[in-house]
Motif scaffolding. Structure first.
Motif, mmCIF file in Angstrom:
data_model
loop_
_atom_site.group_PDB
_atom_site.id
_atom_site.type_symbol
_atom_site.label_atom_id
_atom_site.label_comp_id
_atom_site.label_asym_id
_atom_site.label_seq_id
_atom_site.Cartn_x
_atom_site.Cartn_y
_atom_site.Cartn_z
ATOM 1 N N ARG A 174 67.973 33.661 27.344
ATOM 2 C CA ARG A 174 68.943 32.810 28.019
ATOM 3 C C ARG A 174 69.896 32.164 27.023
ATOM 4 N NH1 ARG A 174 69.037 29.012 32.894
ATOM 5 N NH2 ARG A 174 67.880 30.726 33.793
ATOM 6 N N THR B 161 63.646 29.689 33.435
ATOM 7 C CA THR B 161 62.513 30.499 33.889
ATOM 8 C C THR B 161 61.273 29.620 34.058
ATOM 9 O OG1 THR B 161 63.351 32.460 32.776
ATOM 10 C CG2 THR B 161 60.993 32.402 33.257
ATOM 11 N N ASP C 126 69.011 33.355 37.227
ATOM 12 C CA ASP C 126 69.057 32.686 35.931
ATOM 13 C C ASP C 126 70.397 32.035 35.673
ATOM 14 O OD1 ASP C 126 66.479 33.190 35.242
ATOM 15 O OD2 ASP C 126 66.898 34.887 33.941
ATOM 16 N N GLN C 127 71.439 32.528 36.288
ATOM 17 C CA GLN C 127 72.768 31.966 36.060
ATOM 18 C C GLN C 127 73.633 32.193 37.291
ATOM 19 O OE1 GLN C 127 73.568 34.446 32.562
ATOM 20 N NE2 GLN C 127 75.266 35.392 33.668
ATOM 21 N N ALA D 9 61.959 34.726 27.468
ATOM 22 C CA ALA D 9 62.964 34.459 28.492
ATOM 23 C C ALA D 9 63.908 33.338 28.062
ATOM 24 C CB ALA D 9 62.277 34.099 29.812
ATOM 25 N N ALA E 254 71.458 38.803 36.774
ATOM 26 C CA ALA E 254 72.402 37.856 36.178
ATOM 27 C C ALA E 254 73.841 38.248 36.493
ATOM 28 C CB ALA E 254 72.184 37.785 34.667
ATOM 29 N N SER F 252 72.650 26.358 32.059
ATOM 30 C CA SER F 252 71.632 27.170 31.396
ATOM 31 C C SER F 252 70.256 26.529 31.478
ATOM 32 C CB SER F 252 71.998 27.386 29.924
ATOM 33 O OG SER F 252 71.803 26.198 29.171
#
Length: 453
Positions: A370, A140, A255-256, A366, A230, A419
């Motif tokens: 994660r 993030t 994010d992924q 955030a 996600a 990640s």
């Protein structure tokens, strides 16, 4: 016999004298000629009622060849009438009522710094069509949206139409997106990917993708999905969208990864930092940090000591753009020396922007979220790495640390890289890795507790 001759003459007249008629008028005239409602034509052609309505009203001017073929079959057109319909469809695709008129991407608020290699690679892959689904992933605040804006602007400058869809909760790094009919079709198609749109009795699965395809035709176009969920979309709907729009390329920020076939995962790392003892003004992280400082203190003219402190801050915060912006915001109430002291004692306390209000991005929360999404083995490995003082490590070090095989350690290391918690450095033919200092500071203790639970 005379009635049959009259009907035949009318059909001939429609197919020969209406070559210049708009496509929608032709479809409607043929439908009424054989006494079909839009619903009945939809059932016969397998095209949605909404799509037929859009075609007849002139809202969809770029039908795909498959759509025209299905419509002609359902209308039972002869060779001559079919060729007239195809010519009208081709004329609609060639008159400029398509991608050239679609809105441009949003305008970025700030210049892009230090990301030219990444932007060049992505723009090249998407322009050529080498990749049709690129997912930019990273921590993030690392700059995924800003990179997507740059790539979209470069592609639009070459004449490629760009459509932009931002998901709720995404921090805006740009001026607002254009609305209108294209945006509405994009929103419907995106909602259909995750099957979250309420059903309509006159819709069929893939109808929204079909309406987007009517807008785009077969021409190349870019669709940016900024801040995608996600969870991956339904694979059948995603495949259907890419098949319906053969020229469409997707640029996703998330994010992924989605872990779907054909996905090109693009890992976005933090910016380059000045070397130890260096105040190299060309280092991207230093340029970004000094730019943020001037935003809160326009009169700032750094002396040598200021540059050394700024370079140290960049290294302490791993060159992470969001963390650098947050740290710079605290200069409203302190000076660089005090900021360095605070970051040295506890960088976590300054990871959130001083001026953050309701709904603002909270970096620490955030980051912890994660970490919690990591598979158990990868989370356990990260906790063990945070407990060690290694500056850098190699894959072989992980096998010694865990006692596991090379393949299993490699899979866990890949999870950590994706990640964003671990950064890679490939130099002189060797690969080295290190855990970000921010991760050690913000999540080390919590991860250790979670891993031991």
């Amino acid at each position: 016999m005379n009635g049959h001759m009259t009907a035949h003459t009318n059909v001939q007249h429609l197919s020969t004298d209406s070559a210049a008629a708009p496509l929608g008028s032709l479809i409607r005239a043929h439908r009424l000629r054989i006494g079909l409602t839009q619903r009945e034509l939809a059932d016969l052609s397998t095209i949605s009622v909404r799509a037929i309505r859009d075609l007849e009203q002139g809202k969809a001017r770029r039908p795909r060849p498959d759509t025209v073929r299905l419509m002609a079959d359902a209308l039972r057109l002869g060779p001559r009438a079919r060729s007239v319909l195809e010519a009208a469809a081709h004329q609609g695709r060639a008159t400029g009522h398509g991608p050239a008129e679609l809105p441009a991407p949003p305008a970025a608020l700030h210049p892009l710094v230090g990301r030219d290699p990444e932007a060049t690679v992505l723009a090249g892959e998407l322009t050529s069509g080498t990749e049709r689904l690129v997912n930019v992933v990273g921590l993030t605040g690392v700059g995924k949206t800003r990179l997507a804006l740059e790539v979209a602007a470069r592609l639009h400058a070459t004449g490629l139409p760009v459509l932009w869809h931002a998901f709720p909760g995404v921090a805006a790094d740009h001026l607002g997106c254009a609305g209108g009919e294209p945006a509405a079709r994009v929103a419907a198609a995106v909602a259909e990917l995750w099957a979250v749109a309420p059903g309509r009795p006159d819709e069929v699965p893939g109808a929204a993708a079909g309406r987007l395809a009517e807008l785009l035709g077969d021409q190349p176009a870019l669709l940016v999905l900024d801040g995608a969920p996600a969870g991956a979309p339904r694979s059948d709907r995603l495949t259907g969208l890419l098949r319906a729009c053969p020229g469409l390329r997707l640029l996703v920020t998330s994010d992924q990864p989605w872990d779907v076939p054909g996905e090109r995962i693009f890992l976005l790392s933090p910016l380059e930092v000045p070397g130890e003892g260096s105040v190299d003004p060309a280092a991207a992280a230093l340029r970004v940090f000094l730019g943020q400082v001037r935003r809160v203190r326009p009169e700032f003219v750094p002396a040598r000591a200021d540059l050394e402190r700024a370079a140290w801050i960049c290294r302490r915060l791993d060159g992470h753009p969001g963390a650098l912006a947050a740290a710079a915001s605290w200069l409203v109430v302190c000076d660089l020396a005090a900021l360095c002291h605070s970051l040295d004692a506890d960088p976590v306390a300054l990871l959130d922007h001083l001026g953050a209000g309701a709904g603002a991005e909270r970096f620490r929360a955030a980051l912890r979220e994660r970490m919690e999404r990591l598979p158990h083995g990868a989370r356990e490995l990260l906790a063990a790495l945070c407990d060690r003082s290694w500056e850098e490590f190699a894959l072989a070090d992980l096998t010694a640390l865990t006692g596991l095989g090379l393949a299993e350690c490699g899979r866990m290391l890949r999870e950590l890289l994706i990640s964003g918690t671990v950064r890679a450095a490939h130099e002189d033919g060797s690969s080295r890795f290190r855990v970000l200092g921010l991760v050690r500071a913000a999540c080390g203790a919590g991860l250790a507790a979670a891993a031991g639970a």
